[in-house]
Motif scaffolding. Structure first.
Motif, short mmCIF file in Angstrom:
data_model
loop_
_atom_site.label_atom_id
_atom_site.label_comp_id
_atom_site.label_asym_id
_atom_site.label_seq_id
_atom_site.Cartn_x
_atom_site.Cartn_y
_atom_site.Cartn_z
N VAL A 76 13.68 -8.25 15.50
CA VAL A 76 14.87 -8.36 14.66
C VAL A 76 14.80 -9.59 13.77
O VAL A 76 15.18 -9.55 12.60
N ASN A 77 14.26 -10.69 14.29
CA ASN A 77 14.23 -11.95 13.55
C ASN A 77 12.98 -12.12 12.68
O ASN A 77 12.86 -13.12 11.98
N GLN A 78 12.06 -11.18 12.73
CA GLN A 78 10.81 -11.29 11.97
C GLN A 78 11.07 -11.25 10.47
O GLN A 78 11.82 -10.42 9.98
N LYS A 79 10.45 -12.16 9.76
CA LYS A 79 10.53 -12.21 8.29
C LYS A 79 9.12 -12.10 7.74
O LYS A 79 8.19 -12.70 8.27
N PHE A 80 8.97 -11.33 6.69
CA PHE A 80 7.69 -11.19 6.01
C PHE A 80 7.81 -11.74 4.60
O PHE A 80 8.86 -11.63 3.97
N ALA A 81 6.71 -12.31 4.11
CA ALA A 81 6.70 -12.82 2.74
C ALA A 81 6.88 -11.64 1.77
O ALA A 81 6.23 -10.60 1.93
N PRO A 82 7.76 -11.82 0.78
CA PRO A 82 7.94 -10.73 -0.20
C PRO A 82 6.80 -10.72 -1.21
O PRO A 82 6.18 -11.74 -1.48
N THR A 83 6.53 -9.53 -1.72
CA THR A 83 5.56 -9.38 -2.80
C THR A 83 6.30 -8.83 -4.02
O THR A 83 7.29 -8.12 -3.88
N GLN A 84 5.85 -9.17 -5.18
CA GLN A 84 6.50 -8.67 -6.39
C GLN A 84 5.47 -8.11 -7.36
O GLN A 84 5.59 -6.98 -7.80
N PHE A 85 4.45 -8.87 -7.67
CA PHE A 85 3.47 -8.44 -8.66
C PHE A 85 2.11 -8.14 -8.04
O PHE A 85 1.10 -8.08 -8.72
N ARG A 86 2.09 -7.97 -6.75
CA ARG A 86 0.88 -7.52 -6.06
C ARG A 86 1.31 -6.46 -5.05
O ARG A 86 2.49 -6.33 -4.73
N GLU A 87 0.35 -5.72 -4.59
CA GLU A 87 0.67 -4.61 -3.69
C GLU A 87 1.25 -5.11 -2.38
O GLU A 87 0.81 -6.09 -1.82
N GLY A 88 2.27 -4.41 -1.92
CA GLY A 88 2.90 -4.70 -0.64
C GLY A 88 3.27 -3.40 0.03
O GLY A 88 2.93 -2.32 -0.46
N TYR A 89 3.98 -3.50 1.15
CA TYR A 89 4.50 -2.32 1.82
C TYR A 89 5.97 -2.15 1.47
O TYR A 89 6.71 -3.14 1.37
N SER A 90 6.42 -0.92 1.35
CA SER A 90 7.82 -0.61 1.07
C SER A 90 8.72 -1.28 2.11
O SER A 90 8.58 -1.05 3.31
N GLN A 91 9.63 -2.12 1.64
CA GLN A 91 10.50 -2.84 2.56
C GLN A 91 11.36 -1.89 3.38
O GLN A 91 11.54 -2.09 4.58
N ASN A 92 11.90 -0.86 2.75
CA ASN A 92 12.75 0.08 3.48
C ASN A 92 11.98 0.80 4.58
O ASN A 92 12.49 0.98 5.68
N GLU A 93 10.76 1.22 4.27
CA GLU A 93 9.95 1.91 5.28
C GLU A 93 9.63 1.00 6.45
O GLU A 93 9.72 1.42 7.61
N VAL A 94 9.24 -0.23 6.15
CA VAL A 94 8.91 -1.18 7.22
C VAL A 94 10.16 -1.46 8.05
O VAL A 94 10.11 -1.43 9.29
N ASP A 95 11.28 -1.73 7.40
CA ASP A 95 12.52 -2.02 8.14
C ASP A 95 12.93 -0.85 9.03
O ASP A 95 13.31 -1.05 10.19
N ASP A 96 12.84 0.37 8.52
CA ASP A 96 13.19 1.54 9.32
C ASP A 96 12.27 1.67 10.53
O ASP A 96 12.72 1.98 11.64
N PHE A 97 10.98 1.43 10.34
CA PHE A 97 10.03 1.51 11.44
C PHE A 97 10.30 0.42 12.47
O PHE A 97 10.23 0.66 13.68
#
Length: 109
Positions: A76-97
């Protein structure tokens, strides 16, 4: 923000985590892929421990007693670095998982 409600009846397994693939993002907000992958590696180890995997149990501490490698609160408390102009994982998909992972960890072995 993670919500810890699951509508699925299936129990998340270590193999489910190993096989999970997230939609990559580019030019929109996502999560750092390396950080998510490393965190999910910990989740796999914990789920295997809960599933009674002999390899994970053999790595237990003194007298074969090992605490969780990953707790629901840590997920619940895990935070991941956001990406904007490079490839990342969909935040909604990761959060749902991760929501499903929290439910599974709360169920225990």
């Amino acid at each position: 923000m993670l919500k810890t409600v699951s509508t699925e009846n299936s129990v998340l397994s270590a193999e489910d985590v190993v096989l999970k693939r997230f939609q990559p993002t580019k030019f929109r907000a996502g999560y750092d892929q390396d950080q998510v992958d490393a965190f999910l590696d910990r989740a796999v180890q914990e789920l295997r421990r809960l599933e009674g995997d002999p390899l994970q149990l053999s790595q237990a501490g003194p007298a074969g007693i090992a605490g969780p490698l990953l707790t629901p609160e840590q997920v619940v408390n895990q935070k991941f670095a956001p990406t904007q102009f490079r490839e990342g994982y969909s935040q909604n998909e990761v959060d749902d998982f991760l929501d499903k992972l929290v439910v599974r960890l709360r169920q225990g072995g």
